[in-house]
Design a protein around this motif. Structure first.
Motif, PDB file in Angstrom:
ATOM      1  N   VAL A 308       0.846  -1.214   0.000  1.00  0.00           N
ATOM      2  CA  VAL A 308       0.000   0.000   0.000  1.00  0.00           C
ATOM      3  C   VAL A 308       0.873   1.253   0.000  1.00  0.00           C
ATOM      4  N   LEU A 309       1.919   1.249   0.807  1.00  0.00           N
ATOM      5  CA  LEU A 309       2.755   2.461   0.891  1.00  0.00           C
ATOM      6  C   LEU A 309       3.555   2.705  -0.383  1.00  0.00           C
ATOM      7  N   GLU A 310       4.058   1.609  -0.980  1.00  0.00           N
ATOM      8  CA  GLU A 310       4.813   1.793  -2.238  1.00  0.00           C
ATOM      9  C   GLU A 310       3.944   2.460  -3.288  1.00  0.00           C
ATOM     10  N   ARG A 311       2.731   1.926  -3.452  1.00  0.00           N
ATOM     11  CA  ARG A 311       1.808   2.494  -4.440  1.00  0.00           C
ATOM     12  C   ARG A 311       1.510   3.968  -4.107  1.00  0.00           C
ATOM     13  N   ALA A 312       1.253   4.248  -2.827  1.00  0.00           N
ATOM     14  CA  ALA A 312       0.895   5.618  -2.422  1.00  0.00           C
ATOM     15  C   ALA A 312       2.070   6.581  -2.581  1.00  0.00           C
ATOM     16  N   LEU A 313       3.282   6.076  -2.379  1.00  0.00           N
ATOM     17  CA  LEU A 313       4.469   6.924  -2.582  1.00  0.00           C
ATOM     18  C   LEU A 313       4.661   7.185  -4.078  1.00  0.00           C
ATOM     19  N   GLU A 314       4.417   6.146  -4.867  1.00  0.00           N
ATOM     20  CA  GLU A 314       4.573   6.293  -6.321  1.00  0.00           C
ATOM     21  C   GLU A 314       3.633   7.348  -6.896  1.00  0.00           C
ATOM     22  N   ASP A 315       2.360   7.261  -6.464  1.00  0.00           N
ATOM     23  CA  ASP A 315       1.392   8.191  -7.080  1.00  0.00           C
ATOM     24  C   ASP A 315       1.271   9.503  -6.309  1.00  0.00           C
ATOM     25  N   GLY A 316       2.097   9.684  -5.309  1.00  0.00           N
ATOM     26  CA  GLY A 316       2.155  10.970  -4.622  1.00  0.00           C
ATOM     27  C   GLY A 316       1.127  11.170  -3.527  1.00  0.00           C
ATOM     28  N   THR A 317       0.322  10.144  -3.243  1.00  0.00           N
ATOM     29  CA  THR A 317      -0.645  10.285  -2.146  1.00  0.00           C
ATOM     30  C   THR A 317       0.101  10.473  -0.820  1.00  0.00           C
ATOM     31  N   VAL A 318       1.184   9.718  -0.681  1.00  0.00           N
ATOM     32  CA  VAL A 318       2.028   9.849   0.509  1.00  0.00           C
ATOM     33  C   VAL A 318       3.361  10.462   0.067  1.00  0.00           C
ATOM     34  N   ALA A 319       3.831  11.461   0.830  1.00  0.00           N
ATOM     35  CA  ALA A 319       5.058  12.157   0.439  1.00  0.00           C
ATOM     36  C   ALA A 319       6.299  11.455   0.984  1.00  0.00           C
ATOM     37  N   ASP A 320       6.126  10.816   2.128  1.00  0.00           N
ATOM     38  CA  ASP A 320       7.268  10.164   2.775  1.00  0.00           C
ATOM     39  C   ASP A 320       6.688   9.196   3.798  1.00  0.00           C
ATOM     40  N   ALA A 321       7.389   8.109   4.050  1.00  0.00           N
ATOM     41  CA  ALA A 321       6.848   7.151   5.031  1.00  0.00           C
ATOM     42  C   ALA A 321       7.979   6.393   5.694  1.00  0.00           C
ATOM     43  N   VAL A 322       7.704   5.965   6.931  1.00  0.00           N
ATOM     44  CA  VAL A 322       8.679   5.126   7.627  1.00  0.00           C
ATOM     45  C   VAL A 322       7.912   4.007   8.336  1.00  0.00           C
ATOM     46  N   ILE A 323       8.438   2.806   8.238  1.00  0.00           N
ATOM     47  CA  ILE A 323       7.796   1.665   8.904  1.00  0.00           C
ATOM     48  C   ILE A 323       8.613   1.329  10.151  1.00  0.00           C
ATOM     49  N   ALA A 324       7.935   1.079  11.252  1.00  0.00           N
ATOM     50  CA  ALA A 324       8.640   0.740  12.495  1.00  0.00           C
ATOM     51  C   ALA A 324       9.315  -0.613  12.335  1.00  0.00           C
ATOM     52  N   GLU A 325      10.612  -0.663  12.670  1.00  0.00           N
ATOM     53  CA  GLU A 325      11.374  -1.903  12.495  1.00  0.00           C
ATOM     54  C   GLU A 325      11.515  -2.672  13.803  1.00  0.00           C
ATOM     55  N   SER A 326      11.061  -2.081  14.892  1.00  0.00           N
ATOM     56  CA  SER A 326      11.185  -2.759  16.190  1.00  0.00           C
ATOM     57  C   SER A 326      10.069  -2.249  17.102  1.00  0.00           C
ATOM     58  N   GLU A 327       9.900  -2.946  18.218  1.00  0.00           N
ATOM     59  CA  GLU A 327       8.910  -2.490  19.209  1.00  0.00           C
ATOM     60  C   GLU A 327       9.259  -1.090  19.713  1.00  0.00           C
ATOM     61  N   ALA A 328      10.563  -0.850  19.900  1.00  0.00           N
ATOM     62  CA  ALA A 328      10.997   0.463  20.400  1.00  0.00           C
ATOM     63  C   ALA A 328      10.634   1.557  19.393  1.00  0.00           C
ATOM     64  N   GLN A 329      10.804   1.244  18.116  1.00  0.00           N
ATOM     65  CA  GLN A 329      10.455   2.265  17.101  1.00  0.00           C
ATOM     66  C   GLN A 329       8.949   2.486  17.030  1.00  0.00           C
ATOM     67  N   ARG A 330       8.229   1.383  17.165  1.00  0.00           N
ATOM     68  CA  ARG A 330       6.762   1.528  17.152  1.00  0.00           C
ATOM     69  C   ARG A 330       6.337   2.417  18.330  1.00  0.00           C
ATOM     70  N   ALA A 331       6.943   2.193  19.487  1.00  0.00           N
ATOM     71  CA  ALA A 331       6.610   3.012  20.660  1.00  0.00           C
ATOM     72  C   ALA A 331       6.967   4.473  20.418  1.00  0.00           C
ATOM     73  N   SER A 332       8.091   4.704  19.716  1.00  0.00           N
ATOM     74  CA  SER A 332       8.472   6.119  19.509  1.00  0.00           C
ATOM     75  C   SER A 332       7.547   6.797  18.496  1.00  0.00           C
ATOM     76  N   LEU A 333       6.989   6.027  17.563  1.00  0.00           N
ATOM     77  CA  LEU A 333       5.987   6.630  16.667  1.00  0.00           C
ATOM     78  C   LEU A 333       4.739   6.992  17.471  1.00  0.00           C
TER      79      LEU A 333
END
Ligand code: 2HG
Ligand code: ZN
Length: 479
Positions: A308-333
């Motif tokens: 979903v994010l790749e498609r949205a980044l391609e067509d400009g719906t989303v300008a930038d995105a980051v996926i949480a790679e760990s529990e700690a990152q998810r918590a910081s989001l």
């Protein structure tokens, strides 16, 4: 009518005889924390804070207060956004803190239920459920402090409503102390139970005006086996809605949260909250925090999120995105989202509008309400954020830079009325998840007048004829 005079010493002596010295606070220094809300919008007075240690003690206290005509303000974690848990200024009301009713009475992973006392914090209840391999699917920003009794009394919503509903959807049974001191034990844990009026749902959302919730049976769900979270920068609320519908098209049942933040709200968090950092290249006008979760193993959530994010980044719906790679990152989001109230508070005075509209109307609502507020108060800083996936936006207004906070707060009715006019155009609600408290009873005749408010007044009079339960909250005075 409740007695507006301060409680008599004889009443306080009788209460002390029930709860002992440790259950009764009377000095100004000891009671101060219970008499004002966390934003310090309301500063009340009380002669006593009672901290019963059991439902039976509480029932005895309520019986004594009912006999004396002394009003009671029930209080949990005191995190109300609408002044729902603080006493008035005349000193006539007694505060009853539920904090010592803090036991988890039962947790059954086969029935998938837990029986929890009112004073258990939501966080403690979540952790106890997790300990037994279950999930209590209710999450709110103040969960470390908010207590189960208050959460149910206001029918809190929060981050997972999009998937699991509001607090009332999780309640199977209740124990309540009624305004005459009777204990109603409705702690049933049945999934089916059609036996007359559904009384528990009357107390959920009644904000302590009909009785005091002392314990509840809550539904649990299986713990997720996969959780994925991403932070996505978007230019407009329309793009955020577009993103939401794309996740819906893939697997609506996997969306456990879909939260919207404005660039300004996020900037307050980054400015004022230690440790908050933005893991995106640049700040955008809006940012979405999306979380997907499933109890099914190997369900491929990560692949779906990436697709979903790749498609949205391609067509400009989303300008930038980051996926949480760990529990700690998810918590910081999540920290970026959950610290919004605190960031806003530290930035200055704010007026809060906890509103809901149909999800499809959120972008149009934000645009129209923004225009209305900017026309009303030049320089006002509009901070919409919240639970976009269920249509609940915290359409908050921050004081103009350098404005006098008191002046700004004095405009609260004008601001709320302007926002509510727009809410009405979109068939929305002026109170989505924070409740009515002391802030909004004046809105009730306009929004819920006629048969609905009349019925509420009659229910109140029938259950609490002395009017001693949390007076001045939820319902406006009768004409
Ligand atoms: C949240 O969603 C809370 O973080 C608080 O409901 C919202 O501060 C607010 O307006
Ligand atoms: Zn919220």
């Amino acid at each position: 009518m409740p007695d507006p005079a301060p409680p008599a010493d004889t009443l306080l002596d009788a209460i002390r005889a029930v709860v002992g010295d440790r259950g009764l606070l009377t000095g100004r220094a000891d009671t101060a924390a219970y008499t004002e809300d966390w934003r310090r919008l309301y500063q009340g007075r009380t002669a006593a804070v009672v901290r019963p240690g059991s439902t039976q003690e509480l029932a005895e206290i309520v019986r004594l207060c009912a006999a004396a005509g002394t009003p009671i303000v029930p209080q949990g974690g005191n995190t109300s956004m609408v002044g729902g848990a603080v006493p008035n200024e005349d000193g006539s009301e007694i505060v009853v803190s539920l904090a010592r009713l803090n036991r988890i009475r039962d947790l059954d992973p086969i029935d998938m239920t837990m029986t929890v006392e009112a004073g258990v914090t939501l966080k403690a209840a979540q952790l106890a459920a997790a300990d037994r391999g279950c999930l209590l699917p209710l999450s709110i920003s103040s969960e470390g402090t908010a207590q189960i009794g208050g959460v149910l009394a206001v029918n809190a919503g929060g981050n997972n409503t999009v998937r699991h509903g509001n607090a009332r959807d999780l309640v199977l049974g209740l124990e309540v102390v009624l305004p005459d001191g009777t204990i109603w034990n409705g702690l049933r844990r049945l999934r089916k139970d059609n036996t007359g009026y559904c009384l528990r749902q009357l107390f959920v959302g009644s904000e302590g005006t009909l009785g005091i919730i002392t314990a509840a049976v809550l539904k649990l769900v299986p713990q997720p086996k996969e959780i994925e979270a991403a932070l996505c920068a978007v230019q407009t609320p329309e793009a955020a809605l577009d993103l939401f519908t794309r996740f819906q098209a893939h697997d609506p049942a996997a969306i456990s949260a879909f939260e919207l933040m404005s660039g300004l709200g996020l900037s307050f968090v980054l400015k004022h909250i230690p440790g908050a950092t933005l893991p995106l290249e640049t700040a955008a006008p809006f940012t979405v925090l999306v979380e997907l979760a499933t109890p099914r193993p190997q369900a491929g959530l990560r692949a779906m999120l990436e697709q979903v994010l790749e498609r949205a980044l391609e067509d400009g719906t989303v300008a930038d995105a980051v996926i949480a790679e760990s529990e700690a990152q998810r918590a910081s989001l999540w920290k970026l989202r959950e610290e919004h109230s605190e960031g806003q508070k530290r930035e200055g005075a704010s007026v809060k509008n906890d509103v809901s509209v149909p999800v499809s109307q959120v972008p149009a609502f934000i645009r129209k309400a923004t225009a209305a507020c900017e026309a009303l108060i030049p320089g006002v800083r509009v901070v919409p954020f919240g639970h976009m996936g269920d249509g609940n936006i915290h359409f908050n207004l921050e004081q103009p830079v350098d404005a006098d906070p008191a002046w700004f707060l004095a405009q609260d009715h004008a601001i709320m009325d302007a926002v509510n006019d727009v809410v009405r155009e979109f068939d929305g609600s002026f109170s989505a998840e924070h409740g009515i408290g002391r802030l909004k009873p004046y809105m009730m005749p306009d929004w819920r007048g006629g048969a609905e408010l009349d019925l509420m007044q009659r229910i109140k009079a029938a259950i609490d004829p002395g009017g001693i339960m949390n007076p001045g909250k939820v319902l406006p005075p009768r004409p």
